[in-house]
Design an enzyme around this catalytic site. Structure first.
Site, PDB file in Angstrom:
ATOM      1  N   LYS A  43       0.435   3.424  -2.965  1.00  0.00           N
ATOM      2  CA  LYS A  43      -0.736   4.312  -3.147  1.00  0.00           C
ATOM      3  C   LYS A  43      -0.341   5.790  -3.110  1.00  0.00           C
ATOM      4  O   LYS A  43      -1.039   6.638  -3.660  1.00  0.00           O
ATOM      5  CB  LYS A  43      -1.779   3.994  -2.067  1.00  0.00           C
ATOM      6  CG  LYS A  43      -2.355   2.577  -2.183  1.00  0.00           C
ATOM      7  CD  LYS A  43      -3.193   2.217  -0.958  1.00  0.00           C
ATOM      8  CE  LYS A  43      -3.743   0.798  -1.039  1.00  0.00           C
ATOM      9  NZ  LYS A  43      -4.457   0.404   0.203  1.00  0.00           N
ATOM     10  N   VAL A  78       1.156  -3.684   3.853  1.00  0.00           N
ATOM     11  CA  VAL A  78       1.148  -4.974   4.563  1.00  0.00           C
ATOM     12  C   VAL A  78       2.422  -5.782   4.346  1.00  0.00           C
ATOM     13  O   VAL A  78       2.599  -6.819   4.979  1.00  0.00           O
ATOM     14  CB  VAL A  78      -0.068  -5.882   4.230  1.00  0.00           C
ATOM     15  CG1 VAL A  78      -1.333  -5.378   4.859  1.00  0.00           C
ATOM     16  CG2 VAL A  78      -0.209  -6.116   2.764  1.00  0.00           C
ATOM     17  N   TYR A 129      -3.635  -2.658 -10.193  1.00  0.00           N
ATOM     18  CA  TYR A 129      -3.483  -2.442  -8.746  1.00  0.00           C
ATOM     19  C   TYR A 129      -2.567  -3.493  -8.100  1.00  0.00           C
ATOM     20  O   TYR A 129      -1.669  -3.147  -7.336  1.00  0.00           O
ATOM     21  CB  TYR A 129      -4.870  -2.437  -8.093  1.00  0.00           C
ATOM     22  CG  TYR A 129      -4.855  -2.383  -6.594  1.00  0.00           C
ATOM     23  CD1 TYR A 129      -4.708  -1.174  -5.912  1.00  0.00           C
ATOM     24  CD2 TYR A 129      -4.994  -3.548  -5.836  1.00  0.00           C
ATOM     25  CE1 TYR A 129      -4.691  -1.140  -4.525  1.00  0.00           C
ATOM     26  CE2 TYR A 129      -4.979  -3.515  -4.453  1.00  0.00           C
ATOM     27  CZ  TYR A 129      -4.825  -2.316  -3.801  1.00  0.00           C
ATOM     28  OH  TYR A 129      -4.801  -2.275  -2.424  1.00  0.00           O
ATOM     29  N   TYR A 175      -4.819   3.901   8.020  1.00  0.00           N
ATOM     30  CA  TYR A 175      -6.180   3.357   8.172  1.00  0.00           C
ATOM     31  C   TYR A 175      -6.728   3.675   9.553  1.00  0.00           C
ATOM     32  O   TYR A 175      -6.548   4.801  10.026  1.00  0.00           O
ATOM     33  CB  TYR A 175      -6.193   1.849   7.853  1.00  0.00           C
ATOM     34  CG  TYR A 175      -5.407   1.548   6.608  1.00  0.00           C
ATOM     35  CD1 TYR A 175      -5.878   1.976   5.366  1.00  0.00           C
ATOM     36  CD2 TYR A 175      -4.172   0.906   6.646  1.00  0.00           C
ATOM     37  CE1 TYR A 175      -5.152   1.743   4.209  1.00  0.00           C
ATOM     38  CE2 TYR A 175      -3.442   0.672   5.492  1.00  0.00           C
ATOM     39  CZ  TYR A 175      -3.937   1.096   4.288  1.00  0.00           C
ATOM     40  OH  TYR A 175      -3.222   0.876   3.148  1.00  0.00           O
ATOM     41  N   SER A 202       0.796  -1.237   0.000  1.00  0.00           N
ATOM     42  CA  SER A 202       0.000   0.000   0.000  1.00  0.00           C
ATOM     43  C   SER A 202       0.827   1.284   0.000  1.00  0.00           C
ATOM     44  O   SER A 202       0.261   2.363  -0.200  1.00  0.00           O
ATOM     45  CB  SER A 202      -0.941   0.025   1.203  1.00  0.00           C
ATOM     46  OG  SER A 202      -1.984  -0.894   1.011  1.00  0.00           O
TER      47      SER A 202
END
Ligand code: DON
Length: 309
Positions: free
Chosen positions: A67, A261, A191, A243, A64
């Site tokens: 991103k 992760v 992705y 998050y 992630s």
């Protein structure tokens, strides 16, 4: 002011001794194979120095953290129009949660939860074949890191693609609201490849340096984004980058940060440095346990929290 190299080395030594290292992600089978005993740290300062320690030269799956780079590309492509398709609020939910999407009519809370990142990737994909979009993301990261050796780990990409049922559900659900322009498989394919990019801490810290440097690389003359855009990306990293653990990360570390992760975290010290840490064991929110602890110690030792020393 303590010596940065001494602080970085001391943190790596302390992390090597830690017994409680968290749990590696297992829902992407290939990530479950990574040795949890590893820890790396790299601090890229604005004078072009990079201070490294531990396993800072070992490539890991950025997941992630990618991103941040696709958000930068999507904002470059469509500017503020992006905010019609994705919000800018912390979610308070897990990174792959589906419940909020129904309440909010298929518009994800922010660009860093999986649903939001899928919309961002959908924007990057516009006008390209999936292969070209993957290539443009990889080229952008190589350019930022000034390192052509950065590559996608195809085994990790295949491993995620074979088990991406939740992301498929999120993408399909957004498609039903008209918030995905491409076929679900196409956006998801790009992705999983961006998430499977492998980088070392040194490469990641170098790639993130523009966010610490007002959107540019003043030493090289490269301007990546405007100062205003860099400031806003940093704000999103601070409020949404971890998050439902974002509040705790702000409380403990006090820096914009984006986790993955794979156990990597990119943290930005505006006006000073870009920091990459990596340790594969995760906490209950899916963020690197030792990575967070290391950043907490670094920010404290250097007085780097954006909220004060
Ligand atoms: O989409 C996924 O589930 C992964 N490719 C990335 C998730 C992730 O890194 C969440 N971060 N902590």
């Amino acid at each position: 002011m303590p010596d940065l190299s001494d602080v970085v080395g001391g943190i790596a030594d302390a992390m090597a001794r830690e017994q409680h290292r968290g749990d590696v992600a297992t829902y992407i089978p290939e990530l479950a194979k990574v040795d949890p005993g590893q820890f790396g740290i790299a601090v890229a300062t604005l004078d072009d120095g990079v201070h490294v320690a531990g396993d800072a030269e070992v490539p890991f799956s950025i997941q992630s953290v990618s991103k941040v780079f696709t958000l930068t590309l999507a904002l470059g492509a469509v500017g503020d129009a992006l905010w019609r398709r994705v919000g800018r609020e912390p979610s308070g939910n897990a990174f792959n949660s589906i419940v909020q999407l129904e309440y909010e009519q298929g518009v994800p809370r922010n660009p860093f939860i999986n649903a939001g990142a899928l919309v961002v990737t959908d924007v990057v994909l516009a006008g390209h074949q999936p292969r070209e979009a993957i290539g443009s993301i990889l080229r952008f990261i190589r350019w930022l890191a000034d390192d052509e050796s950065i590559a996608i780990d195809e085994t990790v990409a295949r491993s995620e693609a074979g088990t991406a049922y939740r992301n498929m559900a999120l993408a399909a659900y957004m498609k039903s609201f008209g918030n995905l322009a491409h076929p679900v498989e196409m956006t998801l394919g790009v992705y999983v490849h961006q998430c499977a990019i492998a980088m070392t801490c040194r490469q990641l810290a170098t790639a993130g340096r523009f966010l610490a440097d007002g959107g540019g690389r003043l030493s090289t003359g490269h301007r990546v984004v405007s100062p205003e855009r860099a400031r806003r990306i940093n704000a999103l990293m601070l409020t949404c980058g971890h998050y439902d653990g974002s509040g705790d990360f702000a409380f403990r570390v006090g820096l914009p940060g984006k986790s993955g992760v794979g156990g990597g975290i990119l943290a930005i010290v505006p006006g000073r440095a870009s920091v990459a840490v990596w340790s594969p064991g995760l906490n209950q929110h899916g963020n690197s346990l030792l990575g967070t602890l290391a950043l907490e110690r670094l920010a404290k030792a250097m007085g780097w929290s954006v909220f004060g020393p």
